[in-house]
Design an enzyme around this catalytic site. Structure first.
Site, PDB file in Angstrom:
ATOM      1  N   ASP A 108       0.805  -0.974   0.055  1.00  0.00           N
ATOM      2  CA  ASP A 108       0.071   0.107  -0.054  1.00  0.00           C
ATOM      3  C   ASP A 108       0.850   1.144   0.099  1.00  0.00           C
ATOM      4  O   ASP A 108       1.581   1.534   1.080  1.00  0.00           O
ATOM      5  CB  ASP A 108      -0.920   0.097   1.180  1.00  0.00           C
ATOM      6  N   THR A 147       0.155  12.128 -16.683  1.00  0.00           N
ATOM      7  CA  THR A 147      -0.800  12.031 -17.655  1.00  0.00           C
ATOM      8  C   THR A 147      -1.051  13.452 -18.504  1.00  0.00           C
ATOM      9  O   THR A 147      -0.419  14.255 -18.003  1.00  0.00           O
ATOM     10  CB  THR A 147      -1.968  11.747 -16.828  1.00  0.00           C
ATOM     11  N   ASP A 148      -1.691  13.259 -19.454  1.00  0.00           N
ATOM     12  CA  ASP A 148      -2.005  14.506 -20.341  1.00  0.00           C
ATOM     13  C   ASP A 148      -3.056  15.405 -19.490  1.00  0.00           C
ATOM     14  O   ASP A 148      -3.274  16.690 -19.886  1.00  0.00           O
ATOM     15  CB  ASP A 148      -2.465  14.042 -21.600  1.00  0.00           C
ATOM     16  N   TYR A 197      -8.207  14.380 -10.733  1.00  0.00           N
ATOM     17  CA  TYR A 197      -7.241  13.437 -10.842  1.00  0.00           C
ATOM     18  C   TYR A 197      -6.260  14.109 -11.697  1.00  0.00           C
ATOM     19  O   TYR A 197      -4.862  13.915 -11.117  1.00  0.00           O
ATOM     20  CB  TYR A 197      -7.886  12.469 -11.938  1.00  0.00           C
TER      21      TYR A 197
HETATM   22  N1  LIG Z   1      -5.240   4.536 -17.896  1.00  0.00           N
HETATM   23  C1  LIG Z   1      -4.740   5.612 -18.626  1.00  0.00           C
HETATM   24  O1  LIG Z   1      -5.504   5.939 -19.524  1.00  0.00           O
HETATM   25  C2  LIG Z   1      -3.516   6.568 -18.111  1.00  0.00           C
HETATM   26  C3  LIG Z   1      -3.457   7.687 -18.855  1.00  0.00           C
HETATM   27  C4  LIG Z   1      -2.294   8.470 -18.620  1.00  0.00           C
HETATM   28  C5  LIG Z   1      -1.492   8.068 -17.519  1.00  0.00           C
HETATM   29  N2  LIG Z   1      -1.940   7.015 -16.616  1.00  0.00           N
HETATM   30  C6  LIG Z   1      -1.123   6.737 -15.407  1.00  0.00           C
HETATM   31  O2  LIG Z   1      -0.302   5.451 -15.930  1.00  0.00           O
HETATM   32  C7  LIG Z   1      -0.104   4.744 -14.463  1.00  0.00           C
HETATM   33  C8  LIG Z   1      -0.575   3.454 -14.811  1.00  0.00           C
HETATM   34  O3  LIG Z   1      -2.024   3.549 -15.168  1.00  0.00           O
HETATM   35  P1  LIG Z   1      -2.970   2.121 -15.297  1.00  0.00           P
HETATM   36  O4  LIG Z   1      -3.991   2.540 -16.297  1.00  0.00           O
HETATM   37  O5  LIG Z   1      -2.193   0.805 -15.484  1.00  0.00           O
HETATM   38  O6  LIG Z   1      -3.511   2.108 -13.730  1.00  0.00           O
HETATM   39  P2  LIG Z   1      -4.407   0.794 -13.163  1.00  0.00           P
HETATM   40  O7  LIG Z   1      -4.757  -0.220 -14.312  1.00  0.00           O
HETATM   41  O8  LIG Z   1      -5.600   1.416 -12.639  1.00  0.00           O
HETATM   42  O9  LIG Z   1      -3.300   0.210 -12.030  1.00  0.00           O
HETATM   43  C9  LIG Z   1      -3.245   0.983 -10.978  1.00  0.00           C
HETATM   44  C10 LIG Z   1      -2.826  -0.122  -9.948  1.00  0.00           C
HETATM   45  O10 LIG Z   1      -2.347   0.524  -8.965  1.00  0.00           O
HETATM   46  C11 LIG Z   1      -3.007  -0.082  -7.843  1.00  0.00           C
HETATM   47  N3  LIG Z   1      -3.319   0.647  -6.610  1.00  0.00           N
HETATM   48  C12 LIG Z   1      -4.200   1.610  -6.344  1.00  0.00           C
HETATM   49  N4  LIG Z   1      -3.956   2.245  -4.997  1.00  0.00           N
HETATM   50  C13 LIG Z   1      -2.867   1.721  -4.730  1.00  0.00           C
HETATM   51  C14 LIG Z   1      -2.045   1.653  -3.238  1.00  0.00           C
HETATM   52  N5  LIG Z   1      -2.462   2.382  -2.160  1.00  0.00           N
HETATM   53  N6  LIG Z   1      -0.844   0.883  -3.094  1.00  0.00           N
HETATM   54  C15 LIG Z   1      -0.508   0.219  -4.042  1.00  0.00           C
HETATM   55  N7  LIG Z   1      -1.167  -0.062  -5.352  1.00  0.00           N
HETATM   56  C16 LIG Z   1      -2.334   0.725  -5.542  1.00  0.00           C
HETATM   57  C17 LIG Z   1      -4.344  -0.533  -8.179  1.00  0.00           C
HETATM   58  O11 LIG Z   1      -4.991  -1.566  -7.627  1.00  0.00           O
HETATM   59  P3  LIG Z   1      -6.645  -1.634  -7.506  1.00  0.00           P
HETATM   60  O12 LIG Z   1      -7.064  -2.084  -8.876  1.00  0.00           O
HETATM   61  O13 LIG Z   1      -6.707  -2.676  -6.440  1.00  0.00           O
HETATM   62  O14 LIG Z   1      -7.122  -0.482  -7.127  1.00  0.00           O
HETATM   63  C18 LIG Z   1      -3.662  -1.138  -9.581  1.00  0.00           C
HETATM   64  O15 LIG Z   1      -3.534  -2.323  -9.732  1.00  0.00           O
HETATM   65  C19 LIG Z   1      -0.751   5.666 -13.347  1.00  0.00           C
HETATM   66  O16 LIG Z   1      -0.002   6.460 -12.912  1.00  0.00           O
HETATM   67  C20 LIG Z   1      -1.872   6.056 -14.229  1.00  0.00           C
HETATM   68  O17 LIG Z   1      -2.166   7.574 -13.432  1.00  0.00           O
HETATM   69  C21 LIG Z   1      -2.836   6.273 -17.226  1.00  0.00           C
END
Ligand SMILES: NC(=O)c1ccc[n+]([C@@H]2O[C@H](COP(=O)([O-])OP(=O)(O)OC[C@H]3O[C@@H](n4cnc5c(N)ncnc54)[C@H](OP(=O)(O)O)[C@@H]3O)[C@@H](O)[C@H]2O)c1
Length: 299
Positions: free
Chosen positions: A49, A112-113, A136
């Site tokens: 966490d 992120t963008d 966000y």
């Molecule tokens: N998805 C997009 O379109 C996008 C766009 C731009 C940037 N990003 C960035 O890219 C990165 C990866 O994104 P993603 O889409 O792969 O995100 P994701 O699929 O939501 O994965 C995030 C992971 O972090 C875990 N998590 C949440 N709270 C936590 C905590 N307190 N301690 C440890 N783990 C925790 C989540 O677990 P749970 O699922 O159990 O909550 C999940 O496994 C992030 O930084 C995001 O902001 C994403």
């Protein structure tokens, strides 16, 4: 210039720990590391966490790079849970940066963008002034700032509109609608970005680690499109015979405002790595090849 990971014959000799290693990007990053012979360890809830320094100390292990893919990513929900989003995205990143400093590890932070407001006509450069429209975006901008302020040796990657295996993403949302109903799809046409395949981003991350630069860098797919144009490409790729109707975002009011145009300029990434990112169309093609589904409609 090429689009693969391995610029050299050599394996990247680093050990990577991925926080959030079972999320959408974390999963693909681990797969790309393993395929390339790079040592990688994944940690996620519940054993890690990032809001809890004791949990961090217990769950993480020494490494060269800590990649922070852990995040609160529910963009609309963040409007009603701003404190929780801030605790995970800003404070969690700060705790990880402090751990990295103590361990002598380098940190790669994902951003992120959505740190930008989208009120522009040209792709955003890394030094353009951020102005997030939603909670966000504010929490992610804060994550960038706390990592930078921590003094840890770091790289911050801003990316956007990710889709990858196992994740809740736009491609799967459109596929689900094709399966669930026969009605035309109505999709927003006034929000433009560069939908990015996580596998392509993961390869780029390794290239960036290999290149050795530090600071902020934008990494997203080549080209850009509206969500409507992306949906049309998904429907066509699925071989489905379905109308897609372009609509304005104002027809779909959501809790969080989104940028109108948040394309990221990737010149710095190209200069640092000698690599260009594959286009969003190539990303979609590769993603669909990696995640085949039974087509329920015939053309
Ligand atoms: N998805 C997009 O379109 C996008 C766009 C731009 C940037 N990003 C960035 O890219 C990165 C990866 O994104 P993603 O889409 O792969 O995100 P994701 O699929 O939501 O994965 C995030 C992971 O972090 C875990 N998590 C949440 N709270 C936590 C905590 N307190 N301690 C440890 N783990 C925790 C989540 O677990 P749970 O699922 O159990 O909550 C999940 O496994 C992030 O930084 C995001 O902001 C994403």
């Amino acid at each position: 210039v090429d689009t693969g990971y391995c610029g050299s014959e050599d394996v990247l000799h680093v050990k990577i720990v991925v926080a959030g290693g079972r999320g959408m990007l974390g999963t693909d990053l681990a797969a790309v590391c393993r395929a390339g012979g790079v040592e990688v360890v994944c940690r996620d809830l519940p054993e890690l966490d990032i809001c809890d320094p004791d949990s961090i100390a217990g769950a993480l292990e020494p490494c060269d790079w800590l990649v922070n893919c852990a995040a609160y990513t529910a963009v609309d929900r963040a409007e009603s849970e701003p404190d929780r989003a801030m605790a995970i995205n800003r404070d969690g990143a700060a705790h990880l940066a402090a751990w990295c400093r103590r361990q002598g590890a380098k940190m790669l932070q994902l951003s992120t963008d959505y740190v930008f407001d989208g009120e522009t006509e040209k792709p955003y450069m890394e030094d353009d002034v951020p102005s997030p429209l939603n909670q966000y975006g504010r929490t992610k901008l804060e994550s960038e700032r706390v990592v930078q302020a921590s003094g840890v040796e770091h790289l911050t990657i801003r990316t956007q509109s990710l889709f990858g295996p196992g994740g809740k993403n736009f491609v799967e949302a459109i596929r689900a609608q094709l399966d669930q109903s026969d009605t035309p799809l109505r999709v927003v046409n006034d929000q433009v970005s560069s939908p990015t395949y996580t596998r392509h981003l993961a390869r780029s991350i390794l290239r960036l680690l290999e290149a050795g630069n530090r600071g902020i860098v934008h990494v997203s797919a080549g080209g850009c499109c509206s969500w409507y144009e992306f949906a049309v490409a998904i429907v066509r790729s699925a071989g489905a015979n379905r109308d897609v109707i372009p609509v304005s975002g104002s027809e779909f009011p959501r809790p969080a405002r989104r940028p109108r145009y948040s394309v990221l300029a990737t010149d710095r990434f190209e200069a640092w790595t000698g690599m260009t990112m594959p286009s969003w169309e190539e990303g979609l093609r590769d993603y669909l090849l990696a995640t085949p589904t039974e087509n329920k409609e015939s053309t």
